[in-house]
Design a protein around this motif. Structure first.
Motif, short mmCIF file in Angstrom:
data_model
loop_
_atom_site.label_atom_id
_atom_site.label_comp_id
_atom_site.label_asym_id
_atom_site.label_seq_id
_atom_site.Cartn_x
_atom_site.Cartn_y
_atom_site.Cartn_z
N ARG A 1 0.82 -1.21 0.00
CA ARG A 1 0.00 0.00 0.00
C ARG A 1 0.85 1.26 0.00
N HIS A 2 2.04 1.15 0.58
CA HIS A 2 2.90 2.32 0.67
C HIS A 2 4.32 1.84 0.93
N HIS A 3 5.28 2.55 0.36
CA HIS A 3 6.67 2.23 0.70
C HIS A 3 7.54 3.45 0.44
N LEU A 4 8.59 3.54 1.24
CA LEU A 4 9.63 4.55 1.07
C LEU A 4 10.97 3.85 1.20
N GLY A 5 11.96 4.33 0.46
CA GLY A 5 13.29 3.77 0.60
C GLY A 5 13.45 2.44 -0.11
N ASP A 6 14.26 1.56 0.47
CA ASP A 6 14.66 0.32 -0.17
C ASP A 6 14.13 -0.86 0.64
N VAL A 7 12.90 -1.27 0.36
CA VAL A 7 12.25 -2.31 1.16
C VAL A 7 12.56 -3.72 0.67
N ASP A 8 13.30 -3.83 -0.44
CA ASP A 8 13.62 -5.15 -0.98
C ASP A 8 15.08 -5.53 -0.86
N ALA A 9 15.88 -4.67 -0.24
CA ALA A 9 17.28 -5.01 0.02
C ALA A 9 17.36 -5.87 1.28
N ALA A 10 18.42 -6.66 1.37
CA ALA A 10 18.64 -7.46 2.57
C ALA A 10 18.94 -6.56 3.76
N CYS A 11 18.34 -6.90 4.90
CA CYS A 11 18.64 -6.18 6.14
C CYS A 11 18.54 -7.16 7.29
N TYR A 12 19.09 -6.77 8.42
CA TYR A 12 19.03 -7.60 9.61
C TYR A 12 17.84 -7.17 10.46
N PRO A 13 16.88 -8.05 10.72
CA PRO A 13 15.70 -7.68 11.52
C PRO A 13 16.01 -7.52 13.01
N ARG A 14 17.16 -8.05 13.44
CA ARG A 14 17.50 -8.07 14.86
C ARG A 14 16.34 -8.68 15.67
N SER A 15 15.99 -8.11 16.79
CA SER A 15 14.98 -8.74 17.65
C SER A 15 13.56 -8.65 17.11
N ALA A 16 13.35 -7.88 16.04
CA ALA A 16 12.03 -7.88 15.41
C ALA A 16 11.71 -9.24 14.80
N LEU A 17 12.71 -10.11 14.67
CA LEU A 17 12.49 -11.45 14.14
C LEU A 17 12.04 -12.43 15.22
N LYS A 18 12.06 -12.04 16.48
CA LYS A 18 11.77 -12.99 17.56
C LYS A 18 10.39 -13.63 17.49
N PRO A 19 9.34 -12.92 17.07
CA PRO A 19 8.06 -13.63 16.91
C PRO A 19 8.14 -14.75 15.88
N VAL A 20 8.93 -14.56 14.83
CA VAL A 20 9.11 -15.61 13.83
C VAL A 20 9.85 -16.80 14.45
N GLN A 21 10.90 -16.51 15.21
CA GLN A 21 11.62 -17.58 15.90
C GLN A 21 10.70 -18.31 16.87
N ALA A 22 9.80 -17.58 17.52
CA ALA A 22 8.87 -18.20 18.46
C ALA A 22 7.89 -19.12 17.73
N VAL A 23 7.40 -18.70 16.57
CA VAL A 23 6.53 -19.57 15.78
C VAL A 23 7.26 -20.87 15.43
N ALA A 24 8.51 -20.74 15.02
CA ALA A 24 9.30 -21.93 14.69
C ALA A 24 9.38 -22.88 15.88
N MET A 25 9.65 -22.33 17.07
CA MET A 25 9.78 -23.19 18.24
C MET A 25 8.45 -23.83 18.64
N VAL A 26 7.36 -23.10 18.51
CA VAL A 26 6.05 -23.68 18.83
C VAL A 26 5.71 -24.78 17.82
N ARG A 27 6.02 -24.56 16.55
CA ARG A 27 5.78 -25.61 15.56
C ARG A 27 6.55 -26.87 15.90
N ALA A 28 7.72 -26.71 16.50
CA ALA A 28 8.58 -27.86 16.83
C ALA A 28 8.26 -28.47 18.18
N GLY A 29 7.22 -27.95 18.86
CA GLY A 29 6.78 -28.58 20.09
C GLY A 29 7.00 -27.81 21.37
N LEU A 30 7.45 -26.56 21.30
CA LEU A 30 7.62 -25.79 22.53
C LEU A 30 6.27 -25.65 23.22
#
Length: 338
Positions: free
Chosen positions: A47-76
C-alpha cells in the motif's frame, strides 16, 4: 512445511534509504533521519513504501516472533506470559528473571546452561538498581535470556544437543531458518551472529512485513495464533514497564508489535495490515513516530497514536520543535486533535 514457492533471496547491497523523519527546531529542519518503510494491505499488497524495502537487512529482535513460531511448531509447550518472554527483548525486571528461571526449571536446566552473553539489565533504572546492589553482569539479566531459555527447553524436549544450541548448523537453528523462509516467503540472504549469540538471518523489509502479517492473522489453534495471542496479552513480558512497544500494543486494539536494535520495527493488525521499517542510523527517536505514521497509513485511527507523534526538541528548557515523519508519511494526521 513450506506453504508456497520461495522468492529469491533479497539483494545484499548498500540500501537506498530515503528521508523518513525530520528533526525540527523553531520551524526549520535541523536534522534528517533516513530509512525504509513498507505498509502492506490485507491481501499482502504493497500500500505504501519509502526507501529500499527489498534489500537485505538484519531484523534483529524484530524477528523474535518468527523464531517463536518456529519453536512452537517444533513442540515448545509454552503459552501466555512465558511464551511472550520467549520472544522478548526484556528490561531485566524481576518478573523477567523469574520467568526465565521458570522456563529453565521446566526443562530441568539452570542458568549455567545458557549461552547468551552476560550483561546488565536493559532498562536504565533497573540497571542502576542492579549496580547499586553490587550485582555483576549475568546471562539471565541479558535481554534475550527468555529466548535462550526457550531454545534450551525445546532442545531438551526433542533430544537435541544443548551445548551448541546457538550454532547455525544445530537442528534447532536449521529448523528456525526454514520457518524464517516460510513466513517471509523468501530465501535468506545471509547468516551472521546476533548480539546475544544466536544466528541472525538477513531478509528484506518486505519479507519481514509478510511474516508479521501471517503471524497476526493466524487461525485459532495454530502456532502463529499462539504466538500472536501471547504477545498481545503480555506485551510487558516481551519488553518491560513503560517501553514504547508495549504502550503501542495497549493503544491499538489487536496490534502485534516487536522492535529490534538498530531502528527496526514490525507491527501488524488482525486484518492483515502490516508494517516493517528500518531507521538507517538506528535511532529510536525516529523509529517510534515513523511506526505511528505507517500505522495510520495502514488504517489505524490517528487519535489512538497521538502519544507516539515524536519526542519534543528542547531549547532553553522548553519545547521548540520535534521529531516528525516526512510529508510522504502524512504527519498531519498524527497531529490532529484527539
Amino acid at each position: 512445511m513450506l506453504t508456497s514457492p520461495l522468492a529469491d533471496a533479497p539483494a545484499i547491497r548498500e540500501p537506498r534509504h530515503a528521508p523518513v523523519a525530520h528533526v525540527t527546531r523553531g520551524g526549520v529542519v535541523e536534522s534528517t533521519h533516513y530509512g525504509s518503510v513498507i505498509v502492506l494491505g490485507t491481501g499482502g499488497e504493497v500500500r505504501h513504501h519509502l526507501g529500499d524495502v527489498d534489500a537485505a537487512c538484519y531484523p534483529r529482535s524484530a524477528l523474535k516472533p518468527v523464531q517463536a513460531v518456529a519453536m512452537v511448531r517444533a513442540g515448545l509447550p509454552l503459552d501466555g506470559a512465558l511464551l511472550a518472554l520467549a520472544m522478548g527483548s526484556h528490561s531485566g525486571e524481576e518478573r523477567h528473571l523469574a520467568g526465565t528461571r521458570r522456563i529453565l526449571a521446566l526443562a530441568g536446566l539452570t542458568e549455567d546452561d545458557l549461552r547468551n552473553v552476560p550483561d546488565l539489565p536493559y532498562d536504565p533504572a533497573v540497571r542502576d538498581a542492579w549496580i547499586r546492589q553490587d550485582r555483576l553482569p549475568s546471562r539471565i539479566a541479558q535481554n534475550c535470556s527468555g529466548k535462550h531459555a526457550a531454545m534450551l527447553h525445546l532442545c531438551k524436549l526433542n533430544g537435541w544437543p544443548l551445548h551448541d544450541y546457538d550454532a547455525p548448523g544445530h537442528p534447532l537453528q536449521r529448523m528456525i531458518a526454514n520457518v524464517v523462509e516460510d513466513l517471509t516467503g523468501q530465501r535468506i540472504a545471509h547468516v551472521t551472529v546476533d548480539g546475544c549469540g544466536t544466528p541472525l538471518f538477513a531478509v528484506s523489509l518486505h519479507g519481514l512485513a509478510r511474516a508479521a502479517a501471517r503471524i497476526a492473522t493466524g487461525a485459532p489453534g495454530t502456532p502463529e495464533f499462539r504466538v500472536a495471542d501471547a504477545l498481545r496479552s503480555h506485551p510487558e513480558m516481551a519488553s518491560g514497564a513503560g517501553r514504547d512497544v508495549a504502550r503501542l500494543m495497549h493503544a491499538v486494539p489487536g496490534l502485534l508489535a516487536k522492535d529490534g536494535f538498530e531502528g527496526v520495527q514490525i507491527a501488524a493488525l488482525p486484518d492483515g495490515h502490516a508494517v516493517a521499517l528500518k531507521i538507517a542510523d538506528g535511532a529510536n527517536r525516529a523509529r517510534v513516530p515513523v511506526t505511528a505514521a505507517a500505522l495510520v497509513l495502514a488504517g489505524v485511527d490517528p487519535r489512538l497514536l497521538a502519544g507516539f507523534a515524536g519526542e519534543p526538541v528542547a531549547g532553553g528548557g522548553r519545547p521548540v520543535g520535534g521529531v516528525r515523519p516526512v510529508a510522504a508519511l502524512d504527519p498531519s494526521a498524527l497531529l490532529a486533535p484527539a
